[in-house]
Design a protein around this motif. Structure first.
Motif, PDB file in Angstrom:
ATOM      1  N   LYS A  57     -44.507  -0.403  20.595  1.00  0.00           N
ATOM      2  CA  LYS A  57     -43.986  -1.522  21.061  1.00  0.00           C
ATOM      3  C   LYS A  57     -42.497  -1.859  20.919  1.00  0.00           C
ATOM      4  CE  LYS A  57     -44.028  -5.026  24.162  1.00  0.00           C
ATOM      5  NZ  LYS A  57     -43.998  -6.468  23.505  1.00  0.00           N
ATOM      6  N   HIS A  58     -41.515  -1.538  21.651  1.00  0.00           N
ATOM      7  CA  HIS A  58     -40.311  -1.944  21.433  1.00  0.00           C
ATOM      8  C   HIS A  58     -39.933  -3.307  21.293  1.00  0.00           C
ATOM      9  CE1 HIS A  58     -35.807  -2.444  22.295  1.00  0.00           C
ATOM     10  NE2 HIS A  58     -36.276  -2.650  23.547  1.00  0.00           N
ATOM     11  N   TYR A  59     -38.882  -3.906  20.533  1.00  0.00           N
ATOM     12  CA  TYR A  59     -38.957  -5.259  20.316  1.00  0.00           C
ATOM     13  C   TYR A  59     -40.461  -5.855  20.211  1.00  0.00           C
ATOM     14  CZ  TYR A  59     -35.672  -9.127  20.446  1.00  0.00           C
ATOM     15  OH  TYR A  59     -35.018 -10.106  20.231  1.00  0.00           O
ATOM     16  N   GLY A  60     -41.144  -5.506  19.254  1.00  0.00           N
ATOM     17  CA  GLY A  60     -42.426  -5.866  19.104  1.00  0.00           C
ATOM     18  C   GLY A  60     -42.893  -6.953  18.418  1.00  0.00           C
ATOM     19  N   SER A  61     -44.057  -7.408  18.370  1.00  0.00           N
ATOM     20  CA  SER A  61     -44.288  -8.553  17.510  1.00  0.00           C
ATOM     21  C   SER A  61     -45.486  -8.124  16.700  1.00  0.00           C
ATOM     22  CB  SER A  61     -44.586  -9.977  18.231  1.00  0.00           C
ATOM     23  OG  SER A  61     -45.512  -9.623  19.375  1.00  0.00           O
ATOM     24  N   PRO A  62     -45.999  -8.786  15.449  1.00  0.00           N
ATOM     25  CA  PRO A  62     -47.148  -8.373  14.656  1.00  0.00           C
ATOM     26  C   PRO A  62     -48.438  -8.574  15.229  1.00  0.00           C
ATOM     27  CG  PRO A  62     -45.499  -9.872  13.537  1.00  0.00           C
ATOM     28  CD  PRO A  62     -45.215  -9.929  14.924  1.00  0.00           C
ATOM     29  N   ASP A  63     -48.393  -9.449  16.593  1.00  0.00           N
ATOM     30  CA  ASP A  63     -49.822  -9.613  17.191  1.00  0.00           C
ATOM     31  C   ASP A  63     -50.128  -8.483  18.006  1.00  0.00           C
ATOM     32  OD1 ASP A  63     -47.732 -10.043  19.214  1.00  0.00           O
ATOM     33  OD2 ASP A  63     -48.415 -12.212  19.746  1.00  0.00           O
ATOM     34  N   THR A  64     -49.344  -7.471  18.302  1.00  0.00           N
ATOM     35  CA  THR A  64     -50.020  -6.502  19.191  1.00  0.00           C
ATOM     36  C   THR A  64     -50.639  -5.374  18.861  1.00  0.00           C
ATOM     37  OG1 THR A  64     -48.870  -4.864  20.712  1.00  0.00           O
ATOM     38  CG2 THR A  64     -47.714  -4.815  18.560  1.00  0.00           C
ATOM     39  N   PRO A  65     -51.599  -4.902  19.446  1.00  0.00           N
ATOM     40  CA  PRO A  65     -52.569  -3.720  18.890  1.00  0.00           C
ATOM     41  C   PRO A  65     -51.633  -2.508  19.046  1.00  0.00           C
ATOM     42  CG  PRO A  65     -53.113  -4.393  21.098  1.00  0.00           C
ATOM     43  CD  PRO A  65     -52.033  -5.505  20.770  1.00  0.00           C
ATOM     44  N   HIS A  89     -48.226  -0.024  18.241  1.00  0.00           N
ATOM     45  CA  HIS A  89     -47.319  -0.014  17.108  1.00  0.00           C
ATOM     46  C   HIS A  89     -46.296  -0.856  17.092  1.00  0.00           C
ATOM     47  CE1 HIS A  89     -45.213   1.627  13.302  1.00  0.00           C
ATOM     48  NE2 HIS A  89     -44.222   1.595  14.579  1.00  0.00           N
ATOM     49  N   PRO A  90     -46.164  -1.716  16.152  1.00  0.00           N
ATOM     50  CA  PRO A  90     -44.638  -2.555  16.551  1.00  0.00           C
ATOM     51  C   PRO A  90     -43.505  -1.948  15.847  1.00  0.00           C
ATOM     52  CG  PRO A  90     -46.332  -3.650  14.778  1.00  0.00           C
ATOM     53  CD  PRO A  90     -46.682  -2.184  15.164  1.00  0.00           C
ATOM     54  N   SER A  91     -42.483  -1.910  16.705  1.00  0.00           N
ATOM     55  CA  SER A  91     -41.111  -1.656  16.358  1.00  0.00           C
ATOM     56  C   SER A  91     -40.630  -2.955  16.021  1.00  0.00           C
ATOM     57  CB  SER A  91     -40.420  -0.811  17.344  1.00  0.00           C
ATOM     58  OG  SER A  91     -39.075  -0.299  16.806  1.00  0.00           O
ATOM     59  N   LEU A  92     -40.270  -3.357  14.917  1.00  0.00           N
ATOM     60  CA  LEU A  92     -39.544  -4.905  14.764  1.00  0.00           C
ATOM     61  C   LEU A  92     -38.124  -4.973  14.745  1.00  0.00           C
ATOM     62  CD1 LEU A  92     -42.124  -6.146  12.256  1.00  0.00           C
ATOM     63  CD2 LEU A  92     -42.344  -6.480  14.510  1.00  0.00           C
ATOM     64  N   ILE A  93     -37.718  -5.869  15.322  1.00  0.00           N
ATOM     65  CA  ILE A  93     -36.213  -6.040  15.068  1.00  0.00           C
ATOM     66  C   ILE A  93     -35.803  -6.324  13.926  1.00  0.00           C
ATOM     67  CG2 ILE A  93     -36.117  -8.691  15.700  1.00  0.00           C
ATOM     68  CD1 ILE A  93     -33.828  -6.179  17.676  1.00  0.00           C
ATOM     69  N   ALA A  94     -34.666  -5.885  13.155  1.00  0.00           N
ATOM     70  CA  ALA A  94     -34.393  -5.762  11.751  1.00  0.00           C
ATOM     71  C   ALA A  94     -34.650  -7.077  11.228  1.00  0.00           C
ATOM     72  CB  ALA A  94     -33.336  -5.082  11.564  1.00  0.00           C
ATOM     73  N   LYS A  95     -34.191  -8.249  11.892  1.00  0.00           N
ATOM     74  CA  LYS A  95     -34.154  -9.422  11.178  1.00  0.00           C
ATOM     75  C   LYS A  95     -35.535 -10.110  11.143  1.00  0.00           C
ATOM     76  CE  LYS A  95     -32.161 -11.634  15.122  1.00  0.00           C
ATOM     77  NZ  LYS A  95     -30.971 -12.281  15.769  1.00  0.00           N
ATOM     78  N   HIS A  96     -36.445  -9.529  11.700  1.00  0.00           N
ATOM     79  CA  HIS A  96     -37.761 -10.210  12.058  1.00  0.00           C
ATOM     80  C   HIS A  96     -38.375 -10.740  10.737  1.00  0.00           C
ATOM     81  CE1 HIS A  96     -41.802 -11.222  13.525  1.00  0.00           C
ATOM     82  NE2 HIS A  96     -41.383 -10.831  14.631  1.00  0.00           N
ATOM     83  N   GLU A  97     -38.892 -12.157  10.887  1.00  0.00           N
ATOM     84  CA  GLU A  97     -39.075 -12.881   9.521  1.00  0.00           C
ATOM     85  C   GLU A  97     -40.434 -12.356   9.130  1.00  0.00           C
ATOM     86  OE1 GLU A  97     -40.897 -16.408  12.511  1.00  0.00           O
ATOM     87  OE2 GLU A  97     -39.180 -16.929  11.096  1.00  0.00           O
ATOM     88  N   ALA A  98     -41.343 -11.744   9.787  1.00  0.00           N
ATOM     89  CA  ALA A  98     -42.589 -11.483   9.089  1.00  0.00           C
ATOM     90  C   ALA A  98     -42.507 -10.149   8.368  1.00  0.00           C
ATOM     91  CB  ALA A  98     -43.600 -11.117  10.470  1.00  0.00           C
ATOM     92  N   ILE A  99     -41.468  -9.337   8.219  1.00  0.00           N
ATOM     93  CA  ILE A  99     -41.246  -8.170   7.599  1.00  0.00           C
ATOM     94  C   ILE A  99     -41.916  -8.168   6.120  1.00  0.00           C
ATOM     95  CG2 ILE A  99     -39.902  -6.339   6.599  1.00  0.00           C
ATOM     96  CD1 ILE A  99     -38.341  -6.511   9.513  1.00  0.00           C
ATOM     97  N   PRO A 100     -41.297  -9.298   5.400  1.00  0.00           N
ATOM     98  CA  PRO A 100     -41.767  -9.270   3.987  1.00  0.00           C
ATOM     99  C   PRO A 100     -43.457  -9.497   3.963  1.00  0.00           C
ATOM    100  CG  PRO A 100     -40.062 -10.657   4.161  1.00  0.00           C
ATOM    101  CD  PRO A 100     -40.310 -10.272   5.816  1.00  0.00           C
TER     102      PRO A 100
END
Ligand SMILES: [Zn+2]
Length: 275
Positions: free
Chosen positions: A187-195, A197-208
């Protein structure tokens, strides 16, 4: 920049030497510590290609491969991702009936799949409009996406999916119906709630947090490289920049970096990531 200790992979980036900064943007990525990119084909209209049949996408895909070779000369490893941008449905149906637009998009995906089979690209790209569309256009777009899932299953390659924000749970069902592994539906521009595979924008706050939980995700800039839209997205350096920033701040470890930028990428895309 000293030689990097671990790979840094941008999962979704566009480089466009005609309308943007081209290799200069790729050099920025490299100098910031970036090592590998997934170079995604641009929408046909942005290259002044107006398809009337699937074969017309050849010009778009060959341009992606030409740019890939230019970037590799810099020292960045490039994995081409080819496909048909979901917004093409709106552009094409301005000129032709929706059914014809749908057929051209599917045929474009077939052309992209042929490149994957020849080893010229590593993954396909499809999706559905991320903006409000009529029920007819949405049905047609899901039809194109289902076709792409079937092709990707056949090619045994990953599929990058550009769609509305949110989990897109139904796309996971579509993948299963196509016999396509959900963990390779990116999932391009993904979010953690997706079933998916999320590709997260680099500055996504959930990464840590996701890193601590050992959740599989990749990182992307979605840099468009269009001089006419300079502020539209974050820059080409963003994946290496945020990765090194999180590392400096102690929010992720070097081992995490290996997992995010090499091991996960290898599992999802079936490529080798080495320095
Ligand atoms: Zn993109």
């Amino acid at each position: 920049m000293p030689s990097p200790r671990f790979p840094v992979t941008d999962d979704h980036i566009h480089i466009d030497p005609v309308n943007g900064r081209g290799t200069e943007a790729a050099k920025d990525f490299f100098r910031a510590g970036g090592t590998h990119i997934f170079l995604v084909s641009k929408p046909s209209w942005s290259l002044s290609v107006y398809p009337s049949r699937g074969a017309d996408y050849t010009a778009v895909f060959n341009e992606t491969l030409r740019v890939a070779r230019m970037i590799e000369e810099i020292g960045v490893v490039v994995f081409p991702v080819l496909g048909v941008h979901p917004a093409e449905v709106s552009r094409l149906s301005e000129r032709m009936p929706l059914a014809e637009a749908t057929d051209i998009m599917k045929a474009g995906i077939d052309v992209a799949a042929a490149y994957v089979k020849e080893g010229k690209a590593v993954a396909l790209k499809s999706g559905r409009p991320h903006y409000e569309v009529s029920p007819e256009v949405l049905t047609a777009s899901n039809d194109v996406l289902a076709h792409a899932l079937n092709r990707a299953a056949e090619c045994r390659c990953a599929l990058q999916i550009h769609a509305e924000s949110g989990p897109c749970t139904d796309i996971a069902d579509m993948a299963r119906n196509a016999g396509f592994p959900v963990e390779r539906a990116v999932k391009h521009y993904g979010s953690p709630d997706t079933p998916l595979h999320p590709s997260l924008i680099a500055k996504h706050e959930a990464i840590p947090q996701l890193t601590r939980e050992h959740r599989a995700f990749t990182m992307e800039s979605d840099f468009m490289d269009e001089n006419s839209r300079p502020g539209a997205v974050i820059g080409p350096k963003s994946v290496p920049r945020y990765t090194y920033q999180l590392l400096r701040e102690g929010l992720i470890t070097e081992e995490d970096c290996h997992r995010i930028h090499a091991e996960t990428v290898e599992k999802v895309y079936g490529v080798r990531i080495t320095l």
